[in-house]
Design a protein around this motif. Structure first.
Motif, mmCIF file in Angstrom:
data_model
loop_
_atom_site.group_PDB
_atom_site.id
_atom_site.type_symbol
_atom_site.label_atom_id
_atom_site.label_comp_id
_atom_site.label_asym_id
_atom_site.label_seq_id
_atom_site.Cartn_x
_atom_site.Cartn_y
_atom_site.Cartn_z
ATOM 1 N N TYR A 1 0.907 -1.191 0.153
ATOM 2 C CA TYR A 1 0.041 0.081 0.058
ATOM 3 C C TYR A 1 0.851 1.206 -0.006
ATOM 4 O O TYR A 1 1.960 1.315 0.345
ATOM 5 C CB TYR A 1 -0.911 -0.064 1.174
ATOM 6 C CG TYR A 1 -2.190 -0.955 1.139
ATOM 7 C CD1 TYR A 1 -3.209 -0.352 0.264
ATOM 8 C CD2 TYR A 1 -2.285 -1.953 1.811
ATOM 9 C CE1 TYR A 1 -4.227 -1.212 0.064
ATOM 10 C CE2 TYR A 1 -3.371 -2.841 1.645
ATOM 11 C CZ TYR A 1 -4.287 -2.462 0.876
ATOM 12 O OH TYR A 1 -5.524 -3.288 0.598
ATOM 13 N N SER A 2 0.391 2.280 -0.580
ATOM 14 C CA SER A 2 1.053 3.609 -0.616
ATOM 15 C C SER A 2 1.328 4.118 0.658
ATOM 16 O O SER A 2 2.306 4.860 0.953
ATOM 17 C CB SER A 2 0.296 4.467 -1.565
ATOM 18 O OG SER A 2 -1.001 4.816 -1.239
ATOM 19 N N THR A 3 0.410 3.850 1.762
ATOM 20 C CA THR A 3 0.572 4.260 3.039
ATOM 21 C C THR A 3 0.006 3.301 4.104
ATOM 22 O O THR A 3 -0.992 2.423 3.544
ATOM 23 C CB THR A 3 -0.108 5.602 3.468
ATOM 24 O OG1 THR A 3 -1.522 5.387 3.390
ATOM 25 C CG2 THR A 3 0.309 6.780 2.396
ATOM 26 N N PRO A 4 0.408 3.057 5.027
ATOM 27 C CA PRO A 4 -0.481 2.362 6.261
ATOM 28 C C PRO A 4 -1.702 3.091 6.527
ATOM 29 O O PRO A 4 -1.914 4.212 6.440
ATOM 30 C CB PRO A 4 0.625 2.482 7.476
ATOM 31 C CG PRO A 4 1.899 2.795 7.147
ATOM 32 C CD PRO A 4 1.586 3.863 5.796
ATOM 33 N N PRO A 5 -2.583 2.164 7.135
ATOM 34 C CA PRO A 5 -3.669 2.957 7.605
ATOM 35 C C PRO A 5 -3.337 3.996 8.837
ATOM 36 O O PRO A 5 -2.551 3.719 9.465
ATOM 37 C CB PRO A 5 -4.477 1.504 8.376
ATOM 38 C CG PRO A 5 -3.994 0.469 7.666
ATOM 39 C CD PRO A 5 -2.337 0.734 7.391
ATOM 40 N N GLY A 6 -4.269 5.024 8.655
ATOM 41 C CA GLY A 6 -3.944 6.334 9.722
ATOM 42 C C GLY A 6 -3.091 7.228 9.252
ATOM 43 O O GLY A 6 -2.834 8.209 9.782
ATOM 44 N N ILE A 7 -2.660 7.260 7.866
ATOM 45 C CA ILE A 7 -1.795 8.176 7.288
ATOM 46 C C ILE A 7 -2.379 8.275 6.005
ATOM 47 O O ILE A 7 -2.782 7.481 5.186
ATOM 48 C CB ILE A 7 -0.127 7.548 7.085
ATOM 49 C CG1 ILE A 7 0.346 7.107 8.376
ATOM 50 C CG2 ILE A 7 0.456 8.486 6.372
ATOM 51 C CD1 ILE A 7 1.971 6.790 8.561
ATOM 52 N N THR A 8 -2.448 9.695 5.692
ATOM 53 C CA THR A 8 -3.148 10.210 4.558
ATOM 54 C C THR A 8 -2.051 10.855 3.490
ATOM 55 O O THR A 8 -1.081 11.090 4.016
ATOM 56 C CB THR A 8 -4.140 11.265 4.923
ATOM 57 O OG1 THR A 8 -3.593 12.205 5.739
ATOM 58 C CG2 THR A 8 -5.360 10.397 5.833
#
Length: 522
Positions: free
Chosen positions: A38-45
């Motif tokens: 994923y481009s970011t982990p959950p919680g990072i926008t």
């Protein structure tokens, strides 16, 4: 996830489509031969940083990282790689961006344990921080006829973005850590839900397919020169048919497709070969049930689980062009966030149905769940709340596109007249009882130091000197046949606080909201 839909909007299987049309198609994107992180982990926008332009579409500059609410994250120039040196007063001004117990390292994101035992996120080896004070607004303004670019606009450490010297906003730059051949670059492929490889010279999408899979002549092998050497996860294979050298990524042969004519297009995903995929380095999160559908003669649309088109709402801006471009109408992230859900409450939700998020939904990449006044949660894409339209009845319908509600205000900020864009063929867009000229003009951010300048180009509220002009416009519009249904609603306009409407609002009397299909280019 992407789908191809037939002329009537139904999902079409590959075999049936091939028989009916002579060319293939697939209902759901096939599983990747390799799994891109994923481009970011959950919680990072992810947040697009744009330059606002006088009466023109905002200009994209770069992309930054945000916390769960989209607020900026920062890095500290003094930090060595993989370690934080910010403690004491420094940490009070710039608290570490903490990773919760569920967080796991992935891709360019890792977790360090600080001396104070706090688990802190890092990106590409640099620890991430929040700022305890007021973040700089972070959206520069470009003049209409000013062609010269300001280098500070592209520098995350400039005072346009950074609250203190030695700090910089955390830029999202996956290309910085991805080793690529010289004829390959990394770019956003919104229709493919990720960041993928493109040909450097043309920015045309690169696709991956099994080495043993035979493709038609429409698929052009990505050639490797005679002197090229393998780099990173890219290897070189020798083609059996002509002995040419071809680039491969993670064991998959790489191609471009003759049917892609412009950057960002991924037409090759929808020609009927389930073993071909866009060559993604990173995939983006997309909420369960949300799809990217293709329709004949229409192009890609973001849809819900029923195939109904999704829309975003934006306050009116005086803007020339942009509504019919490939990227569609766009506003800046800060503008979208300052509006929030206020643009559509109460009766408005009869016409525009919020795309609801489950209670356990987490912000992730370009998507954020936001709270509505009734306690429900709604998905927002790039800061803009997402809706379906009551006038759409089947997949492929876009009856909600370019819908609008236009309002005219008086000297005290009250709504004098509202035109909801009635159309005898479709339900009339309803205006929520909460709407005032204050909300229509500058939304929830009004009065905030980070809110847009109230006297910027395209200001939309009626000051005292414009009251007579507004009355003239009201009289003219009220005489039109389609105005009858709007006059009754206009009388319900809630007067905004008079003091709140002063402070330099331009003497222009029109304001409103526009709904648009979600642009799928970034």
């Amino acid at each position: 996830m992407s789908r191809w839909r037939g002329l009537q909007g139904q999902s079409v299987s590959m075999a049936a489509l091939a028989i009916a049309t002579g060319w293939g198609g697939w209902g759901v994107r096939p599983a990747c031969a390799y799994t891109a992180p994923y481009s970011t982990p959950p919680g990072i926008t992810l947040v697009d940083v744009s330059k606002t332009m006088d009466e023109a579409t905002p200009q994209y500059l770069w992309r930054r990282l945000g916390d769960a609410h989209g607020n900026p994250l920062y890095t500290y120039d003094a930090d060595p790689r993989g370690r934080s040196s910010c403690y004491g007063e420094c940490a009070r001004q710039f608290p570490p961006f903490a990773a919760d117990t569920r967080a796991r390292a992935a891709g360019d994101f890792s977790i360090i344990v600080r001396d104070d035992r706090v688990r802190q996120w890092t990106y590409q080896g640099k620890p991430l921080y929040r700022y305890s004070g007021k973040d700089p607004y972070g959206e520069p303004t470009g003049g209409r006829f000013v062609l010269q670019e300001n280098p500070a606009w592209h520098d995350p450490a400039s005072d346009v973005y950074s609250p203190r010297r030695g700090w910089r906003r955390a830029a999202y730059a996956p290309e910085a850590s991805t080793v690529m051949p010289p004829n390959v670059e990394l770019d956003g492929l919104a229709i493919a839900d990720g960041f993928g490889f493109v040909e450097a010279a043309t920015h045309v999408t690169i696709y991956a397919a099994p080495v043993s899979h035979r493709l038609s002549s429409e698929w052009r092998p990505l050639r490797a020169s005679a002197l090229a050497l393998p780099v990173g996860e890219f290897s070189i294979i020798t083609r059996r048919d002509d002995g040419a050298r071809q680039w491969a990524y993670r064991g998959e042969a790489l191609y471009t497709y003759a049917g892609d004519y412009a950057p960002g297009e991924v037409t090759g995903l929808f020609v009927g070969d389930p073993r071909v995929q866009a060559a993604l380095a990173y995939r983006n999160f997309i909420p369960p049930g949300v799809e990217i559908d293709h329709f004949p003669l229409r192009g890609p649309l973001m849809t819900d689980s029923k195939g109904l088109t999704l829309y975003s709402v934006a306050r009116y801006h005086q803007q020339y062009g942009g509504r019919e471009t490939r990227a569609g109408y766009s506003i800046t992230y800060n503008d979208a966030k300052s509006q929030g859900t206020e643009g559509c409450l109460a009766e408005c939700t009869v016409t525009w149905r919020p795309l609801l998020a489950p209670g356990n939904a987490r912000p992730w990449g370009f998507w954020e769940p936001i709270m509505r006044p009734d306690g429900t949660r709604q998905w927002a894409f790039k800061g803009s709340p997402v809706y379906t339209y009551i006038g759409d009845h089947k997949p492929g319908d876009i009856e909600g596109n370019n819908r609008n509600v236009i309002m005219f205000g008086g000297s005290r900020g009250q709504i004098v007249y509202a035109d909801a864009g009635t159309d005898p063929r479709d339900p009339r867009p309803l205006l929520g009882k909460n709407i005032t000229m204050q909300i229509a003009y500058q939304g929830a951010g009004a009065g905030d130091a980070n809110a847009p300048d109230a006297v910027g180009a395209g200001s939309l509220a009626g000051a005292a000197a414009a009251d007579d002009t507004a009355r003239s416009a009201v009289a003219e519009r009220a005489s039109s046949p389609r105005a009858a249904g709007s006059r009754a609603q206009a009388s319900k306009g809630v007067e905004a606080d008079a003091d709140g409407m002063r402070g330099g609002l331009r003497e222009q009397f029109g304001a409103g909201f526009y709904w648009h299909t979600i642009g799928l280019f970034y």
